[in-house]
Design a protein around this motif. Structure first.
Motif, PDB file in Angstrom:
ATOM      1  N   LYS A   1       0.778  -1.186   0.245  1.00 43.24           N
ATOM      2  CA  LYS A   1       0.127   0.027  -0.172  1.00 43.24           C
ATOM      3  C   LYS A   1       0.863   1.224   0.048  1.00 43.24           C
ATOM      4  O   LYS A   1       1.876   1.404   0.857  1.00 43.24           O
ATOM      5  CB  LYS A   1      -1.163  -0.171   1.181  1.00 43.24           C
ATOM      6  CG  LYS A   1      -0.193  -0.001   2.504  1.00 43.24           C
ATOM      7  CD  LYS A   1      -1.155  -0.125   3.767  1.00 43.24           C
ATOM      8  CE  LYS A   1      -0.650  -0.132   5.180  1.00 43.24           C
ATOM      9  NZ  LYS A   1      -1.258  -0.825   6.203  1.00 43.24           N
TER      10      LYS A   1
ATOM     11  N   MET B   1       2.372  -8.528  11.477  1.00 44.16           N
ATOM     12  CA  MET B   1       2.984  -7.428  10.633  1.00 44.16           C
ATOM     13  C   MET B   1       4.456  -7.204  10.905  1.00 44.16           C
ATOM     14  O   MET B   1       5.100  -8.152  11.476  1.00 44.16           O
ATOM     15  CB  MET B   1       2.245  -6.244  10.858  1.00 44.16           C
ATOM     16  CG  MET B   1       0.796  -6.354  10.886  1.00 44.16           C
ATOM     17  SD  MET B   1      -0.295  -5.047  11.318  1.00 44.16           S
ATOM     18  CE  MET B   1       0.149  -3.643  11.208  1.00 44.16           C
TER      19      MET B   1
ATOM     20  N   ILE C   1      -6.585  -6.282   2.418  1.00 45.20           N
ATOM     21  CA  ILE C   1      -6.235  -6.696   3.866  1.00 45.20           C
ATOM     22  C   ILE C   1      -6.996  -5.386   4.743  1.00 45.20           C
ATOM     23  O   ILE C   1      -6.966  -5.491   5.743  1.00 45.20           O
ATOM     24  CB  ILE C   1      -4.683  -6.659   4.136  1.00 45.20           C
ATOM     25  CG1 ILE C   1      -3.924  -5.167   3.610  1.00 45.20           C
ATOM     26  CG2 ILE C   1      -4.176  -7.893   3.320  1.00 45.20           C
ATOM     27  CD1 ILE C   1      -2.696  -4.955   4.231  1.00 45.20           C
TER      28      ILE C   1
HETATM   29  C1  LIG Z   1      -0.312  -1.615   6.605  1.00 51.71           C
HETATM   30  C2  LIG Z   1      -1.025  -3.176   7.277  1.00 51.71           C
HETATM   31  C3  LIG Z   1       0.016  -3.961   7.301  1.00 51.71           C
HETATM   32  C4  LIG Z   1       1.328  -3.796   7.137  1.00 51.71           C
HETATM   33  O1  LIG Z   1       1.985  -3.159   8.177  1.00 51.71           O
HETATM   34  P1  LIG Z   1       3.519  -2.936   8.558  1.00 51.71           P
HETATM   35  O2  LIG Z   1       3.601  -2.680   9.771  1.00 51.71           O
HETATM   36  O3  LIG Z   1       4.238  -2.125   7.341  1.00 51.71           O
HETATM   37  O4  LIG Z   1       4.238  -4.275   8.175  1.00 51.71           O
HETATM   38  C5  LIG Z   1      -0.543  -5.312   7.887  1.00 51.71           C
HETATM   39  N1  LIG Z   1      -1.915  -5.556   8.009  1.00 51.71           N
HETATM   40  C6  LIG Z   1      -2.875  -4.461   7.760  1.00 51.71           C
HETATM   41  C7  LIG Z   1      -4.215  -4.863   7.824  1.00 51.71           C
HETATM   42  C8  LIG Z   1      -2.231  -3.165   7.157  1.00 51.71           C
HETATM   43  O5  LIG Z   1      -3.055  -2.240   7.021  1.00 51.71           O
END
Ligand SMILES: *Cc1c(COP(=O)(O)O)cnc(C)c1O
Length: 224
Positions: free
Chosen positions: A26, A196, A68
């Motif tokens: 994103k 994440m 997501i």
């Molecule tokens: C942005 C996002 C992630 C990834 O986040 P990072 O901390 O950059 O790895 C994962 N899951 C969702 C739902 C997100 O919106």
């Protein structure tokens, strides 16, 4: 920032584990996604329907696109023709729209139900009760163009590793209870989307099958 090294580090950590990497792209341009693709990644996650469909148009067609982020019903039509997995289903109304758009496109769309596990109440998601109620409803059983293939959750944004682990464990427990329940034919508990950039190591230890990693691959996001 060295995408190649970032990916290698995560893949090394994933190797031998029954989990897959969703590269969260994103806000990042298509050229950067192409670089990650050239390093072998094939699953990408986005949180906005229009951005997702624009990137789908210009990037290689063997990419698996995952939605997501929170999805509005009027945006489902943009991604219904091609999306591989929607992680963020948090209401029966949204699911009905996905079913309708999937039917229009003559396909079945795989979805995860998003469960609220974090302490903050800013994060979207269903409670275990709401989830069971939904799966038991006649409306749910009648949907032929969606399949629930698992659950998704986000832990609290905190430095407290024990708390994060507790929250992931609670999601895994709900997942296991559902897997043992008798559920309609359009439900099959296979995927557990958790973890994440900051907490994917813990998530993998607690049974994640899909980690959603963005900034640890592509660097910090700039929302300006
Ligand atoms: C942005 C996002 C992630 C990834 O986040 P990072 O901390 O950059 O790895 C994962 N899951 C969702 C739902 C997100 O919106």
């Amino acid at each position: 920032m060295d995408i190649k090294n970032n990916i290698k580090k995560i893949q090394d950590f994933l190797s031998g584990k029954p989990a897959r990497l969703v590269a969260v792209s994103k806000t990042k341009p298509a050229e950067l996604i192409q670089k990650a693709y050239d390093e072998g990644l094939r699953i990408f996650g986005e949180n906005k329907a229009q951005e997702l469909s624009e990137k789908y148009e210009v990037l290689p067609k063997d990419i698996e696109w995952h939605m997501i982020g929170h999805l509005q019903r009027n945006k489902v039509k943009y991604i219904a023709p091609f999306v591989t997995l929607i992680h963020s289903v948090d209401s029966l109304r949204l699911l009905k729209e996905i079913d309708k758009q999937a039917q229009k496109n003559d396909r079945v769309i795989d979805c995860l139900l998003q469960v609220h596990i974090a302490e903050e109440d800013t994060k979207f998601g269903l409670s275990e009760e709401e989830l069971k109620e939904m799966l038991a409803s006649q409306e749910f059983e009648a949907m032929k163009n969606i399949r629930i293939v698992g659950l998704m959750g986000m832990a609290t944004f905190t430095e407290d590793q024990d708390q994060i682990r507790r929250e992931f464990k609670s999601l895994k427990n709900i997942f296991d209870r559902l897997a043992q329940m008798e559920t309609p034919v359009n439900v099959s508990m296979e995927e557990l989307s958790m973890g994440m950039s900051g907490d994917y190591e813990i998530a993998l230890e607690e049974g994640s099958t899909l980690v959603r990693v963005g900034s640890a691959i592509f660097g910090e996001r700039n929302y300006a």
